[in-house]
Design an enzyme around this catalytic site. Structure first.
Site, PDB file in Angstrom:
ATOM      1  N   THR A   1      -7.288  -4.560   0.434  1.00 44.68           N
ATOM      2  CA  THR A   1      -6.044  -5.017   1.080  1.00 44.68           C
ATOM      3  C   THR A   1      -6.245  -6.384   1.743  1.00 44.68           C
ATOM      4  OG1 THR A   1      -5.502  -2.704   1.436  1.00 44.68           O
ATOM      5  CG2 THR A   1      -4.179  -4.296   2.639  1.00 44.68           C
TER       6      THR A   1
ATOM      7  N   ASP B   1       0.848  -1.207   0.000  1.00 43.43           N
ATOM      8  CA  ASP B   1       0.000   0.000   0.000  1.00 43.43           C
ATOM      9  C   ASP B   1       0.883   1.257   0.000  1.00 43.43           C
ATOM     10  OD1 ASP B   1      -3.083  -0.936   1.251  1.00 43.43           O
ATOM     11  OD2 ASP B   1      -1.387  -2.289   1.459  1.00 43.43           O
TER      12      ASP B   1
HETATM   13  N1  PPS Z   1     -17.187  -0.548   7.406  1.00 49.93           N
HETATM   14  C1  PPS Z   1     -17.014  -0.422   6.104  1.00 49.93           C
HETATM   15  N2  PPS Z   1     -18.084  -0.387   5.300  1.00 49.93           N
HETATM   16  C2  PPS Z   1     -17.923  -0.292   3.983  1.00 49.93           C
HETATM   17  N3  PPS Z   1     -16.737  -0.211   3.366  1.00 49.93           N
HETATM   18  C3  PPS Z   1     -15.637  -0.216   4.127  1.00 49.93           C
HETATM   19  C4  PPS Z   1     -15.725  -0.318   5.512  1.00 49.93           C
HETATM   20  N4  PPS Z   1     -14.476  -0.314   6.003  1.00 49.93           N
HETATM   21  C5  PPS Z   1     -13.652  -0.202   4.951  1.00 49.93           C
HETATM   22  N5  PPS Z   1     -14.345  -0.136   3.828  1.00 49.93           N
HETATM   23  C6  PPS Z   1     -13.829   0.047   2.478  1.00 49.93           C
HETATM   24  O1  PPS Z   1     -14.080  -1.084   1.703  1.00 49.93           O
HETATM   25  C7  PPS Z   1     -12.989  -1.284   0.814  1.00 49.93           C
HETATM   26  C8  PPS Z   1     -13.006  -2.706   0.412  1.00 49.93           C
HETATM   27  O2  PPS Z   1     -14.257  -2.866  -0.154  1.00 49.93           O
HETATM   28  P1  PPS Z   1     -14.643  -4.204  -0.771  1.00 49.93           P
HETATM   29  O3  PPS Z   1     -15.863  -4.016  -1.580  1.00 49.93           O
HETATM   30  O4  PPS Z   1     -13.459  -4.745  -1.485  1.00 49.93           O
HETATM   31  O5  PPS Z   1     -14.985  -5.106   0.492  1.00 49.93           O
HETATM   32  S1  PPS Z   1     -14.542  -6.568   0.752  1.00 49.93           S
HETATM   33  O6  PPS Z   1     -13.161  -6.567   1.165  1.00 49.93           O
HETATM   34  O7  PPS Z   1     -14.813  -7.365  -0.465  1.00 49.93           O
HETATM   35  O8  PPS Z   1     -15.426  -7.019   1.823  1.00 49.93           O
HETATM   36  C9  PPS Z   1     -11.822  -0.898   1.636  1.00 49.93           C
HETATM   37  O9  PPS Z   1     -10.803  -0.459   0.765  1.00 49.93           O
HETATM   38  P2  PPS Z   1      -9.248  -0.773   1.096  1.00 49.93           P
HETATM   39  O10 PPS Z   1      -8.963  -0.201   2.464  1.00 49.93           O
HETATM   40  O11 PPS Z   1      -8.540  -0.017   0.012  1.00 49.93           O
HETATM   41  O12 PPS Z   1      -9.070  -2.257   1.010  1.00 49.93           O
HETATM   42  C10 PPS Z   1     -12.339   0.223   2.491  1.00 49.93           C
HETATM   43  O13 PPS Z   1     -12.088   1.485   1.982  1.00 49.93           O
HETATM   44 MG    MG Z   2      -7.386   0.330   3.403  1.00 51.71          MG
HETATM   45 MG    MG Z   3      -6.613   0.671  -0.125  1.00 50.31          MG
END
Ligand code: PPS
Ligand code: MG
Ligand code: MG
Ligand code: MG
Length: 456
Positions: free
Chosen positions: A217, A120
């Site tokens: 991530t 990242d």
């Molecule tokens: N509580 C909550 N609710 C909704 N979304 C959140 C939440 N927390 C984090 N995030 C954001 O979700 C990103 C990942 O989304 P995804 O659609 O890939 O979710 S998942 O990992 O498949 O469950 C993730 O992106 P990355 O941090 O870049 O991985 C977050 O920005």
């Molecule tokens: Mg993140």
């Molecule tokens: Mg990210």
């Protein structure tokens, strides 16, 4: 049981899914082509493969309307962005390989308990460095996910050193991607500076880049799907979107050949390592009506521009019974129970496809699924870098993206999407989209979701 068929770490067989969706492939309207639209619009000087570091020409400052009218703008920015994302994907692939084969000590928890890794920070550093060196520092504003707080602490010295090494070994390969490497390896301060110049508050400029260095991530650390997402936002409109998807092969069928899966289904013989494209980069420019996909550059090979990009298009399936919907893997990020109810009332019969990251938008743009839905818990504010690149790509591939009230997503307010109504829906076609929006309206109040926690 939901089909988590894209989960490279999953032990569940995926033949079922691959069988189901071959029908969507038949609906592809655009066959493979060597032609790349960027070539057509590219100024003469940039037709030839050359280092952008020597091109310090001024970046277009014209307003969005003018740019759309001429169709000539953002050409240079798009090419730089695609090259930078290619480079970032190459970095991620190496880090992910190490993470899977060795220890997890390069994974840190952030204050909100979400994971952050060497990849990242390193991707944020290289994309920031490349954009500034190539387009001119004074022309570039970036808003991105990671900060340097935890990386700058004394006890993180080892981690910082790993990030600096990762950044420098990636930048040493810059010529393969058409960029000039730095004259000398970057030191820790320069790396920290490159990361932290991507302020996560609103940049002072009306035109800025939004970067999610590693989206998903969690998927990344689990050896699964993730994306590098870069977009350009001009006067509140997403004008360019680039999504690097290192574990989403050019041919979806090749998902079966991914390392972990292959061990389980040994009757599949994978092609020779270098004869298949394990990942792709998808990109689009607003108003072009076209979205494109190119293979990831293989290790040690040079990116040839324009390379074998092919046009992608959303699925033509509009019968809900034939359609597949995808959603986040983590139920904490989107209410699986609410989307299951929606799916039922709309007549979506197939099991949901749960995929980490913005690869979900890529599946819609490529025609591998028809609907993406996300309903986060009440109070969660969606960040622009989690959606910008995916939204413009799906739209230019022929799809529709709105909030649950049918309004376009609003990227004009800085860090967060503005005024988002309940959730996000992306569909391959307007008819399917309309049905889902109606179903949300019908079920929202009768569910308990209107009052409390959405994600359950
Ligand atoms: N509580 C909550 N609710 C909704 N979304 C959140 C939440 N927390 C984090 N995030 C954001 O979700 C990103 C990942 O989304 P995804 O659609 O890939 O979710 S998942 O990992 O498949 O469950 C993730 O992106 P990355 O941090 O870049 O991985 C977050 O920005
Ligand atoms: Mg993140
Ligand atoms: Mg990210
Ligand atoms: Mg993200």
């Amino acid at each position: 049981m939901p089909l988590n068929c894209w989960s490279l770490a999953s032990r569940a067989p995926r033949f079922q899914f691959l069988g189901q969706t071959t029908d969507t492939l038949r609906h592809r309207r655009y066959p493979h082509t060597q032609f790349n639209p960027c070539y057509r619009f590219m100024p003469k000087t940039t037709h030839h493969h050359q280092s952008y570091c020597s091109l310090h020409s001024s970046v277009s400052t014209s307003k969005l309307g003018q740019d759309q009218a001429t169709g000539e703008s953002y050409t240079k920015e798009l090419e730089v962005a695609v090259r930078a994302v290619q480079m970032a994907c190459s970095l991620c692939q190496k880090v992910q390989q190490k993470l899977i084969s060795k220890s997890q000590d390069q994974v840190q928890a952030k204050e909100d308990n979400s994971p952050v890794t060497v990849a990242d920070w390193s991707v944020q550093a290289i994309v920031s460095w490349i954009l500034c060196e190539t387009l001119g520092r004074s022309n570039v504003s970036i808003i991105a996910e990671e900060d340097v707080q935890s990386l700058s602490k004394t006890r993180a010295a080892g981690l910082l050193e790993t990030v600096v090494q990762t950044v420098n070994s990636c930048l040493a390969e810059a010529p393969l991607f058409g960029f000039q490497p730095p004259e000398a390896p970057l030191d820790a301060l320069q790396v920290l500076e490159a990361i932290s110049r991507c302020s996560s508050t609103m940049p002072p400029s009306s035109k800025f880049w939004a970067l999610d260095p590693v989206d998903g991530t969690l998927g990344f650390v689990r050896g699964d799907q993730y994306a590098v997402a870069l977009s350009l936002i001009d006067h509140g409109e997403v004008v360019l979107g680039v999504l690097g998807c290192p574990n989403y092969p050019m041919r979806k069928e090749w998902l079966s050949y991914h390392h972990r899966y292959h061990r389980i289904v040994s009757r599949l013989t994978p092609p020779a390592e270098d004869s298949w494209d394990k990942g792709c980069v998808i990109y689009a420019r607003k108003g072009s009506g076209e979205a494109w996909m190119q293979p990831l550059v293989q290790e040690g090979k040079k990116l040839v521009w324009p390379n074998s990009a092919r046009r992608v298009r959303v699925s033509a399936v509009d019968n809900p019974e034939m359609a597949t919907f995808c959603e986040p893997v983590e139920k904490a990020n989107s209410s699986h129970s609410f989307t299951a109810g929606l799916a039922h009332s709309v007549g979506l019969r197939k099991q949901p496809l749960r995929v980490y990251s913005m690869v979900k938008y890529a599946t819609i743009a490529r025609g591998d699924a028809e609907v993406f839905m996300k309903f986060a818990r009440t109070g969660y504010k969606e960040k622009i870098w989690d959606h910008a690149a995916g939204v413009v790509i799906v739209q230019e591939a022929g799809g529709v993206v709105t909030d649950a009230g049918g309004r376009p997503l609003d990227f004009s307010g800085g860090l967060y999407l503005q005024g988002l109504d309940r959730g996000i829906i992306a569909s391959a076609g307007a008819e399917l989209h309309e049905r889902i929006i109606k179903a949300v309206d019908a079920s929202w109040n009768s569910s308990s979701l209107g009052e409390g926690e959405k994600a359950s």
